[in-house]
Scaffold this motif. Structure first.
Motif, PDB file in Angstrom:
ATOM      1  N   ILE A  19      -9.753 -11.454  -6.882  1.00 26.99           N
ATOM      2  CA  ILE A  19      -9.493 -10.875  -5.702  1.00 26.99           C
ATOM      3  C   ILE A  19      -8.426  -9.532  -6.239  1.00 26.99           C
ATOM      4  N   PRO A  20      -7.348  -9.494  -6.726  1.00 30.73           N
ATOM      5  CA  PRO A  20      -6.470  -8.270  -6.822  1.00 30.73           C
ATOM      6  C   PRO A  20      -7.606  -7.265  -7.613  1.00 30.73           C
ATOM      7  N   ASP A  21      -8.198  -7.421  -8.250  1.00 37.60           N
ATOM      8  CA  ASP A  21      -8.736  -6.463  -8.782  1.00 37.60           C
ATOM      9  C   ASP A  21      -9.983  -5.510  -8.067  1.00 37.60           C
ATOM     10  N   LEU A  22      -9.911  -6.000  -7.394  1.00 34.67           N
ATOM     11  CA  LEU A  22     -10.846  -5.704  -6.114  1.00 34.67           C
ATOM     12  C   LEU A  22     -10.043  -4.255  -5.671  1.00 34.67           C
ATOM     13  N   ASP A  23      -9.159  -3.939  -5.630  1.00 37.74           N
ATOM     14  CA  ASP A  23      -7.827  -2.205  -5.018  1.00 37.74           C
ATOM     15  C   ASP A  23      -8.592  -1.263  -6.554  1.00 37.74           C
ATOM     16  N   THR A  24      -9.200  -1.594  -7.618  1.00 37.22           N
ATOM     17  CA  THR A  24     -10.092  -0.919  -8.715  1.00 37.22           C
ATOM     18  C   THR A  24     -11.019   0.124  -7.475  1.00 37.22           C
ATOM     19  N   PHE A  25     -11.679  -0.740  -6.936  1.00 32.48           N
ATOM     20  CA  PHE A  25     -12.676  -0.087  -5.794  1.00 32.48           C
ATOM     21  C   PHE A  25     -12.365   1.001  -5.080  1.00 32.48           C
ATOM     22  N   LEU A  26     -11.307   0.669  -4.275  1.00 29.64           N
ATOM     23  CA  LEU A  26     -10.450   0.975  -3.178  1.00 29.64           C
ATOM     24  C   LEU A  26      -9.873   1.982  -3.515  1.00 29.64           C
ATOM     25  N   THR A  27      -8.480   1.461  -3.628  1.00 32.66           N
ATOM     26  CA  THR A  27      -7.766   2.934  -4.203  1.00 32.66           C
ATOM     27  C   THR A  27      -6.393   2.023  -4.655  1.00 32.66           C
ATOM     28  N   LEU A  28      -6.080   2.739  -4.862  1.00 33.15           N
ATOM     29  CA  LEU A  28      -3.967   2.034  -5.690  1.00 33.15           C
ATOM     30  C   LEU A  28      -4.373   1.320  -7.073  1.00 33.15           C
ATOM     31  N   HIS A  29      -5.071   1.014  -7.435  1.00 33.09           N
ATOM     32  CA  HIS A  29      -5.204   0.016  -8.399  1.00 33.09           C
ATOM     33  C   HIS A  29      -4.339  -0.083  -9.054  1.00 33.09           C
ATOM     34  N   ARG A  30      -3.636  -1.785  -9.020  1.00 30.93           N
ATOM     35  CA  ARG A  30      -2.294  -2.682  -9.163  1.00 30.93           C
ATOM     36  C   ARG A  30      -1.460  -2.464  -8.686  1.00 30.93           C
ATOM     37  N   ALA A  31      -1.429  -1.930  -7.504  1.00 30.29           N
ATOM     38  CA  ALA A  31      -0.588  -1.713  -5.976  1.00 30.29           C
ATOM     39  C   ALA A  31      -1.758  -2.654  -4.732  1.00 30.29           C
ATOM     40  N   LEU A  32      -2.463  -1.395  -4.504  1.00 26.53           N
ATOM     41  CA  LEU A  32      -2.758  -2.758  -3.178  1.00 26.53           C
ATOM     42  C   LEU A  32      -3.135  -3.994  -2.912  1.00 26.53           C
ATOM     43  N   LEU A  33      -3.740  -4.878  -4.069  1.00 28.24           N
ATOM     44  CA  LEU A  33      -3.761  -6.099  -4.409  1.00 28.24           C
ATOM     45  C   LEU A  33      -2.904  -6.626  -4.997  1.00 28.24           C
ATOM     46  N   HIS A  34      -1.928  -6.057  -6.046  1.00 28.01           N
ATOM     47  CA  HIS A  34      -1.823  -6.770  -7.243  1.00 28.01           C
ATOM     48  C   HIS A  34       0.102  -6.861  -7.036  1.00 28.01           C
ATOM     49  N   ASN A  35       0.179  -7.375  -5.698  1.00 23.33           N
ATOM     50  CA  ASN A  35       1.798  -7.343  -5.151  1.00 23.33           C
ATOM     51  C   ASN A  35       2.054  -7.850  -4.914  1.00 23.33           C
ATOM     52  N   ILE A  36       3.377  -9.003  -5.172  1.00 22.05           N
ATOM     53  CA  ILE A  36       4.079 -10.279  -4.706  1.00 22.05           C
ATOM     54  C   ILE A  36       3.412 -10.565  -3.087  1.00 22.05           C
ATOM     55  N   PHE A  37       3.065  -9.529  -2.281  1.00 22.50           N
ATOM     56  CA  PHE A  37       3.061 -10.374  -0.794  1.00 22.50           C
ATOM     57  C   PHE A  37       1.704 -10.669  -0.455  1.00 22.50           C
ATOM     58  N   ILE A  38       0.368 -10.505  -1.405  1.00 19.72           N
ATOM     59  CA  ILE A  38      -0.377 -11.206  -0.876  1.00 19.72           C
ATOM     60  C   ILE A  38       0.066 -12.986  -1.261  1.00 19.72           C
ATOM     61  N   PRO A  39       0.578 -13.393  -2.182  1.00 21.09           N
ATOM     62  CA  PRO A  39       0.823 -14.359  -2.745  1.00 21.09           C
ATOM     63  C   PRO A  39       1.973 -15.008  -1.131  1.00 21.09           C
ATOM     64  N   LEU A  40       3.001 -14.269  -1.542  1.00 21.21           N
ATOM     65  CA  LEU A  40       2.896 -14.792   0.066  1.00 21.21           C
ATOM     66  C   LEU A  40       2.778 -14.716   1.393  1.00 21.21           C
ATOM     67  N   ILE A  41       2.331 -14.214   1.408  1.00 18.83           N
ATOM     68  CA  ILE A  41       1.024 -14.610   2.886  1.00 18.83           C
ATOM     69  C   ILE A  41       0.389 -15.414   2.674  1.00 18.83           C
ATOM     70  N   LEU A  42      -0.289 -15.721   1.325  1.00 23.07           N
ATOM     71  CA  LEU A  42      -0.824 -17.307   1.640  1.00 23.07           C
ATOM     72  C   LEU A  42       0.442 -17.804   2.040  1.00 23.07           C
ATOM     73  N   LEU A  43       0.946 -18.323   1.227  1.00 20.08           N
ATOM     74  CA  LEU A  43       1.822 -19.484   1.485  1.00 20.08           C
ATOM     75  C   LEU A  43       2.461 -19.582   2.742  1.00 20.08           C
ATOM     76  N   LEU A  44       2.702 -18.100   3.667  1.00 20.02           N
ATOM     77  CA  LEU A  44       3.074 -18.482   4.908  1.00 20.02           C
ATOM     78  C   LEU A  44       1.640 -19.077   5.633  1.00 20.02           C
ATOM     79  N   PHE A  45       1.460 -18.379   5.515  1.00 18.36           N
ATOM     80  CA  PHE A  45      -0.290 -19.301   6.117  1.00 18.36           C
ATOM     81  C   PHE A  45      -0.501 -20.920   5.780  1.00 18.36           C
ATOM     82  N   GLY A  46       0.212 -20.944   4.616  1.00 22.15           N
ATOM     83  CA  GLY A  46       0.212 -23.191   4.417  1.00 22.15           C
ATOM     84  C   GLY A  46       1.046 -22.858   5.229  1.00 22.15           C
ATOM     85  N   LEU A  47       2.180 -22.744   5.367  1.00 24.54           N
ATOM     86  CA  LEU A  47       3.036 -23.569   5.761  1.00 24.54           C
ATOM     87  C   LEU A  47       3.003 -23.630   7.646  1.00 24.54           C
ATOM     88  N   LEU A  48       2.237 -22.534   8.556  1.00 24.35           N
ATOM     89  CA  LEU A  48       2.103 -22.466   9.510  1.00 24.35           C
ATOM     90  C   LEU A  48       0.672 -23.292  10.135  1.00 24.35           C
TER      91      LEU A  48
END
Length: 152
Positions: A19-48
Motif C-alpha cells: 500500500i505505501p507504494d501507491l503514493d507513486t500514483f498519487l503524488t509525493l512518492h516516499r512521503a504521502l504513504l511512506h511515513n510513521i503515521f500510517i502504522p500508528l493509525i492502524l495501531l490506534l484502531f487496534g487499541l480502539l
C-alpha cells in the motif's frame, strides 16, 4: 479470535505491505504513504477496536516494515507532513584491495528531492515490491489449492 483466524489475516492483509507504494500514483512518492503515521493509525484502531486488534496490528507491522525497508533504499519522509526531510540509512560492506572487510554505516535526514516527489509509477523496479508480490501470489495459490481440496 482463534489461531486459525490469525493465520488467515496474515495472508489476507499481505497486500497492505505494498500500500505505501501507491503514493507513486498519487503524488509525493516516499512521503504521502511512506511515513510513521500510517502504522500508528492502524495501531490506534487496534487499541480502539479490541475485537479486530490482531487484524490492525498485522496491518501496522506490514506497513511499518515497508517504510523501514525503504529507509535503506533511498529514504522516506518519515514524519510527513510535519517534517519534510527524508530519513535514510545507508549500510554496506566493502572489501579493500588487501581483502579487508569494512562496514560502512551512515544515517540521518536529507533534502526531499524533486526526483522522489515526481517518481510517478516507480514501484515496478522495487525488489521489495517484487518479493511481496511473489509471496502474495504464493499465498493465493495455497488458498486456492485448499479451497479446491475442500470442494472435492
Amino acid at each position: 479470535m482463534s489461531k486459525k483466524e490469525d493465520h488467515r489475516y496474515i495472508l489476507l492483509l499481505l497486500p497492505l505491505a505494498v500500500i505505501p507504494d501507491l503514493d507513486t500514483f498519487l503524488t509525493l512518492h516516499r512521503a504521502l504513504l511512506h511515513n510513521i503515521f500510517i502504522p500508528l493509525i492502524l495501531l490506534l484502531f487496534g487499541l480502539l477496536l479490541k475485537e479486530k486488534r490482531t487484524m490492525f496490528n498485522i496491518g501496522a507491522v506490514y506497513t511499518a516494515s515497508h517504510v523501514f525497508m525503504d529507509m535503506f533504499d533511498g529514504g522516506v519522509v518519515l514524519f510527513y507532513p510535519f517534517y519534510n526531510q527524508m530519513a535514510f540509512v545507508d549500510a554496506g560492506l566493502r572489501i579493500s584491495r588487501m581483502n579487508e572487510l569494512t562496514w560502512t554505516f551512515n544515517y540521518g535526514f536529507e533534502e526531499y528531492s524533486t526526483e522522489w516527489m515526481s517518481a510517478y509509477g516507480y514501484i515496478s523496479d522495487s525488489i521489495g515490491t517484487g518479493a511481496l508480490t511473489f509471496i502474495l501470489l504464493a499465498g493465493v495459490c495455497v488458498a486456492c489449492r485448499r479451497w479446491i481440496k475442500r470442494e472435492h
